[in-house]
Design an enzyme around this catalytic site. Structure first.
Site, mmCIF file in Angstrom:
data_model
loop_
_atom_site.group_PDB
_atom_site.id
_atom_site.type_symbol
_atom_site.label_atom_id
_atom_site.label_comp_id
_atom_site.label_asym_id
_atom_site.label_seq_id
_atom_site.Cartn_x
_atom_site.Cartn_y
_atom_site.Cartn_z
ATOM 1 N N ASN A 9 0.972 -1.277 0.179
ATOM 2 C CA ASN A 9 0.019 0.006 0.006
ATOM 3 C C ASN A 9 1.101 1.263 -0.023
ATOM 4 O OD1 ASN A 9 -1.809 1.903 0.300
ATOM 5 N ND2 ASN A 9 -2.220 1.515 2.573
ATOM 6 N N LYS A 11 0.115 4.177 -0.394
ATOM 7 C CA LYS A 11 -0.441 5.433 0.171
ATOM 8 C C LYS A 11 -0.382 6.627 -0.832
ATOM 9 C CE LYS A 11 0.189 3.694 4.614
ATOM 10 N NZ LYS A 11 -0.015 3.537 6.192
ATOM 11 N N HIS A 97 -9.453 0.674 4.532
ATOM 12 C CA HIS A 97 -8.193 1.004 5.252
ATOM 13 C C HIS A 97 -8.499 2.006 6.449
ATOM 14 C CE1 HIS A 97 -4.213 2.347 6.428
ATOM 15 N NE2 HIS A 97 -3.750 1.423 5.653
ATOM 16 N N GLU A 99 -7.017 4.518 7.605
ATOM 17 C CA GLU A 99 -7.036 6.175 7.254
ATOM 18 C C GLU A 99 -8.159 6.255 6.499
ATOM 19 O OE1 GLU A 99 -3.019 5.500 5.090
ATOM 20 O OE2 GLU A 99 -2.358 4.993 7.385
ATOM 21 N N GLU A 169 -5.476 -5.294 10.346
ATOM 22 C CA GLU A 169 -4.416 -4.325 10.545
ATOM 23 C C GLU A 169 -5.019 -3.491 11.868
ATOM 24 O OE1 GLU A 169 -2.490 -2.921 6.883
ATOM 25 O OE2 GLU A 169 -4.322 -1.595 6.973
ATOM 26 N N GLY A 175 1.972 2.277 10.926
ATOM 27 C CA GLY A 175 3.044 3.256 10.514
ATOM 28 C C GLY A 175 3.559 3.861 11.974
ATOM 29 N N SER A 215 3.200 -2.134 10.718
ATOM 30 C CA SER A 215 4.778 -2.002 10.910
ATOM 31 C C SER A 215 5.364 -3.229 10.523
ATOM 32 C CB SER A 215 5.008 -1.611 12.235
ATOM 33 O OG SER A 215 4.432 -0.303 12.424
HETATM 34 C C1 PEP Z 1 -0.872 -0.003 5.942
HETATM 35 O O1 PEP Z 1 -0.950 1.180 5.594
HETATM 36 O O2 PEP Z 1 -1.725 -0.560 5.471
HETATM 37 C C2 PEP Z 1 0.363 -0.392 6.707
HETATM 38 C C3 PEP Z 1 0.310 -1.695 7.082
HETATM 39 O O3 PEP Z 1 1.152 0.410 7.175
HETATM 40 P P1 PEP Z 1 2.559 0.505 7.859
HETATM 41 O O4 PEP Z 1 3.120 -0.950 7.229
HETATM 42 O O5 PEP Z 1 3.339 1.511 7.275
HETATM 43 O O6 PEP Z 1 2.441 0.167 9.086
#
Ligand code: PEP
Length: 253
Positions: A9, A11, A97, A99, A169, A175, A215
């Site tokens: 992803n 973003k 997601h 976000e 998630e 993040g 992460s």
């Molecule tokens: C995500 O945005 O789906 C995600 C898992 O981000 P990160 O790996 O940066 O934590």
């Protein structure tokens, strides 16, 4: 064996040239490292989907969107529809997601509509679910995820659900550099698989790919993916550097 997947992803990152370079590196890798039961998906910003589908055509790199509209067409300024994505050969879309839920007010009702719209146009949803830190700390994480699934993808019929990939998630891990422990991931993934089995049947539960996101990186992917119910990862930050994303792919079972 279920397909093991890493999905990147991106973003809101990368210039056009940077996107071109990254897709190029991934295509080069995947074409010389084909692996049964493993797949690599990238979800670049919508503006670069055409670039990505052009470069990935006839390769084993697959392309997804980060979002799509719950509406099919019309006066929805700034939105991108499922038929538009399908016409650009986009095969997947992240839906729900955290976000999008947090910054763009996407609720379960909208997400259920987005899932239906995606399926109508043969785009496979990568459906995200996951709890906030306060919900985990108060022991509500299982209930929160159950409710997110009950209100959306569990409303589908079994055949429709067969096209869904789930991404667990935990919001507190996205993040932040603080991933869920392998045990926390396995507990939730096994729980989600049990819910799928109760809602549909064992075979569907067994076939559903459940990704972990939050992460996940080149250093911790192997341990996370070694859990029996963790079928790969949805990767944010670490999907922006080819070398890291490739290492994560190589950590798949
Ligand atoms: C995500 O945005 O789906 C995600 C898992 O981000 P990160 O790996 O940066 O934590």
């Amino acid at each position: 064996m279920r397909t093991q997947i890493v999905a990147g992803n991106w973003k809101m990152n990368k210039t056009f040239q940077e996107a071109d370079d990254l897709v190029n590196e991934l295509v080069e890798f995947i074409e010389t490292n084909k692996a049964a039961h493993r797949a690599m998906i990238i979800c670049p910003p919508a503006l670069y989907l055409e670039l990505a589908t052009d470069m990935a055509r006839d390769t084993e790199l697959y392309v997804g969107a980060q979002n799509l509209s719950q509406f099919e067409k019309g006066a929805y300024t700034g939105e991108i529809s499922a038929p538009m994505l399908a016409s650009m050969e986009v095969e997947y879309s992240i839906i729900g997601h955290s976000e999008r839920r947090k910054y763009f007010g996407e609720n379960d009702e909208m997400l259920a509509a987005k899932v239906r719209m995606a399926l109508k146009h043969k785009i496979d949803p990568i459906f995200c679910c996951g709890e906030l830190l306060v919900e985990r700390e108060s022991g509500k994480h299982l209930d929160v995820v159950k409710s997110q699934l009950d209100n959306t993808v569990f409303k589908l019929d079994p055949v429709e659900f067969g096209n869904i990939m789930i991404a667990y998630e935990p919001v507190w891990a996205i993040g932040t550099g603080k991933n869920a422990t392998p045990a926390q991931a396995q507990e939730m993934h096994a729980y989600i698989r049990k819910l799928i089995s109760e809602k549909f049947n064992d075979q569907i539960a067994d076939n559903t790919t459940i990704l972990y996101g939050g992460s996940c990186n080149a250093a911790n992917a192997k341990e996370l993916f070694s859990n029996p119910d963790v079928d790969g990862g949805l990767i944010g930050g670490a999907s922006l550097i080819a070398e890291d994303f490739i290492k994560i792919f190589q950590a798949l079972k």
